[in-house]
Design a protein around this motif. Structure first.
Motif, PDB file in Angstrom:
ATOM      1  N   PHE A  84      -3.059   4.927 -12.755  1.00  0.00           N
ATOM      2  CA  PHE A  84      -1.224   4.466 -12.434  1.00  0.00           C
ATOM      3  C   PHE A  84      -1.411   4.024 -11.052  1.00  0.00           C
ATOM      4  CE2 PHE A  84       2.154   6.440 -11.567  1.00  0.00           C
ATOM      5  CZ  PHE A  84       3.203   5.516 -11.728  1.00  0.00           C
ATOM      6  N   SER A  85      -1.898   4.074 -10.060  1.00  0.00           N
ATOM      7  CA  SER A  85      -1.458   2.828  -8.426  1.00  0.00           C
ATOM      8  C   SER A  85      -2.303   1.554  -9.463  1.00  0.00           C
ATOM      9  CB  SER A  85      -2.212   3.779  -8.097  1.00  0.00           C
ATOM     10  OG  SER A  85      -2.402   3.298  -6.777  1.00  0.00           O
ATOM     11  N   GLY A  86      -3.041   1.671 -10.133  1.00  0.00           N
ATOM     12  CA  GLY A  86      -4.094   0.251  -9.875  1.00  0.00           C
ATOM     13  C   GLY A  86      -3.021  -0.339 -10.775  1.00  0.00           C
ATOM     14  N   PHE A 117      -5.645  -5.477  -9.700  1.00  0.00           N
ATOM     15  CA  PHE A 117      -5.759  -4.131 -11.027  1.00  0.00           C
ATOM     16  C   PHE A 117      -7.448  -3.907  -9.808  1.00  0.00           C
ATOM     17  CE2 PHE A 117      -8.013  -1.329 -13.430  1.00  0.00           C
ATOM     18  CZ  PHE A 117      -6.878  -0.256 -14.018  1.00  0.00           C
ATOM     19  N   ALA A 118      -8.488  -4.514 -10.249  1.00  0.00           N
ATOM     20  CA  ALA A 118      -9.646  -4.755  -9.911  1.00  0.00           C
ATOM     21  C   ALA A 118      -9.793  -4.584  -8.608  1.00  0.00           C
ATOM     22  CB  ALA A 118     -10.645  -5.907 -10.590  1.00  0.00           C
ATOM     23  N   ILE A 119      -9.335  -5.171  -7.682  1.00  0.00           N
ATOM     24  CA  ILE A 119      -9.267  -5.323  -6.161  1.00  0.00           C
ATOM     25  C   ILE A 119      -7.596  -3.250  -5.787  1.00  0.00           C
ATOM     26  CG2 ILE A 119      -7.651  -6.201  -5.337  1.00  0.00           C
ATOM     27  CD1 ILE A 119      -9.372  -7.237  -3.390  1.00  0.00           C
ATOM     28  N   GLU A 139       0.862  -1.162   0.095  1.00  0.00           N
ATOM     29  CA  GLU A 139      -0.094   0.116   0.038  1.00  0.00           C
ATOM     30  C   GLU A 139       0.873   1.442   0.131  1.00  0.00           C
ATOM     31  OE1 GLU A 139      -3.216   0.290  -0.462  1.00  0.00           O
ATOM     32  OE2 GLU A 139      -2.979  -1.292  -0.666  1.00  0.00           O
ATOM     33  N   LEU A 140       2.207   1.323   1.040  1.00  0.00           N
ATOM     34  CA  LEU A 140       2.704   2.626   0.755  1.00  0.00           C
ATOM     35  C   LEU A 140       3.316   2.869  -0.958  1.00  0.00           C
ATOM     36  CD1 LEU A 140       3.855   4.495   2.264  1.00  0.00           C
ATOM     37  CD2 LEU A 140       6.399   3.164   3.018  1.00  0.00           C
ATOM     38  N   LEU A 141       3.668   1.451  -1.360  1.00  0.00           N
ATOM     39  CA  LEU A 141       4.178   1.311  -2.837  1.00  0.00           C
ATOM     40  C   LEU A 141       3.113   1.852  -3.134  1.00  0.00           C
ATOM     41  CD1 LEU A 141       7.135   0.519  -4.388  1.00  0.00           C
ATOM     42  CD2 LEU A 141       5.323  -1.815  -4.515  1.00  0.00           C
ATOM     43  N   THR A 142       2.107   1.096  -4.226  1.00  0.00           N
ATOM     44  CA  THR A 142       0.811   1.609  -4.617  1.00  0.00           C
ATOM     45  C   THR A 142      -0.047   2.787  -4.641  1.00  0.00           C
ATOM     46  OG1 THR A 142      -0.070  -0.500  -4.153  1.00  0.00           O
ATOM     47  CG2 THR A 142       1.504  -0.682  -5.718  1.00  0.00           C
ATOM     48  N   ARG A 143      -0.592   2.411  -2.781  1.00  0.00           N
ATOM     49  CA  ARG A 143      -1.613   3.728  -3.071  1.00  0.00           C
ATOM     50  C   ARG A 143      -1.008   5.128  -2.184  1.00  0.00           C
ATOM     51  NH1 ARG A 143      -3.503   0.252  -5.466  1.00  0.00           N
ATOM     52  NH2 ARG A 143      -3.316  -1.615  -3.334  1.00  0.00           N
TER      53      ARG A 143
END
Length: 271
Positions: free
Chosen positions: A150-152, A180-182, A127-131
């Motif tokens: 981009f995040s997904g 990607f969906a979740i 989550e720190l990485l992607t969100r």
């Protein structure tokens, strides 16, 4: 912030994280499908690998000076019915735990302890990485309607290397689509809660439930199916409607704008 946010800086940080995690896997000779098989594999493949990845991310986020915008939203948006999204994911996690064959797990207490530590690291790191980092970098380069994409996409793509560690192409493709969906639901949860820690906890709980349920039935000829999949897809469907409403509120900050200054803005009183 010490480094001006951009998508390229975020991508560079993400590549470094993947290098750390998969270097541990390569050194330990781990295969993706075996990561959750034993306590030793959980310690090496999840706790050690993701733990080192977490240390790397802490250092990188500190060097970049991105902690505040990575961990918090300047303003919460949405709410109300949108909270059904994390609630559905928590229900799904509970259904996974109900479907878990606890008696089939050798060394149950030890396994649960190490898996809980490992998935806590996963929730924090991914989550720190992607969100976190990806969203801060994305907001430095693009409008919000593309930031969530981009995040997904980053969240989906960090699962691609699993194919290099023994996961089949079909399974990897399905995992990428699922991620990607979740990831959409985690993005919405960040926006409505205003805090990345909420998505970190949600991610950790979901992963713990799916790992332990899958591990508990791995040796059975007839594998019971968890109903969690229905809760998950329900969350994704609600998330699509929530995402559209949230994006209609506009950019959190103008591309290449001052993300720290956005925290000093005050929302007008509602009348």
């Amino acid at each position: 912030m010490r480094v001006k946010p951009s998508a390229l800086v975020a991508i560079a940080a993400i590549v470094g994280y993947l290098a750390v995690v998969f270097a541990v896997w390569a050194a330990a000779g781990l295969k993706y499908d075996d990561v959750g098989d034993t306590v030793e594999n959980v310690r090496e493949g999840i706790v050690l690998a993701i733990g080192l990845g977490a240390v790397y991310l802490i250092v990188v986020t500190s060097v970049l000076g991105w902690w505040k915008p990575a961990m918090r939203e300047p303003r919460k948006v949405g709410g109300g019915w949108m909270w059904l999204i994390p609630i559905l994911l928590l229900i799904g996690a509970a259904l996974n735990l109900v479907a878990t064959k606890w008696g089939e797990i050798d060394g149950l207490g030890t396994y649960v302890l190490w898996l809980a530590i490992g998935t806590a690291f996963v929730g924090f790191s991914e989550e720190l990485l992607t969100r976190g980092i990806a969203i801060v970098g994305g907001r430095g380069s693009m409008h919000e309607k593309w930031v969530w994409v981009f995040s997904g996409a980053i969240f989906a793509m960090i699962h691609v290397p699993n194919a290099l560690f023994g996961q089949g192409a079909t399974a990897t493709g399905q995992q990428v689509v699922f991620a990607f969906a979740i990831g959409l639901t985690y993005y919405v949860t960040r926006r409505i809660s205003g805090a990345l820690i909420v998505t970190m906890a949600l991610h950790a709980i979901w992963d713990f439930s799916t790992f332990i349920q899958a591990h508990s039935v791995d040796g059975l000829k007839e594998k019971p199916v968890s109903l969690a999949i229905f809760a998950m897809w329900g969350a994704i469907i609600v998330g699509i409607f929530a995402l559209r409403k949230i994006l209609n509120t506009g950019d959190v900050v103008e591309p290449r704008g001052d993300q720290l200054a956005a925290f000093d803005l005050r929302e007008p009183e509602r009348v």
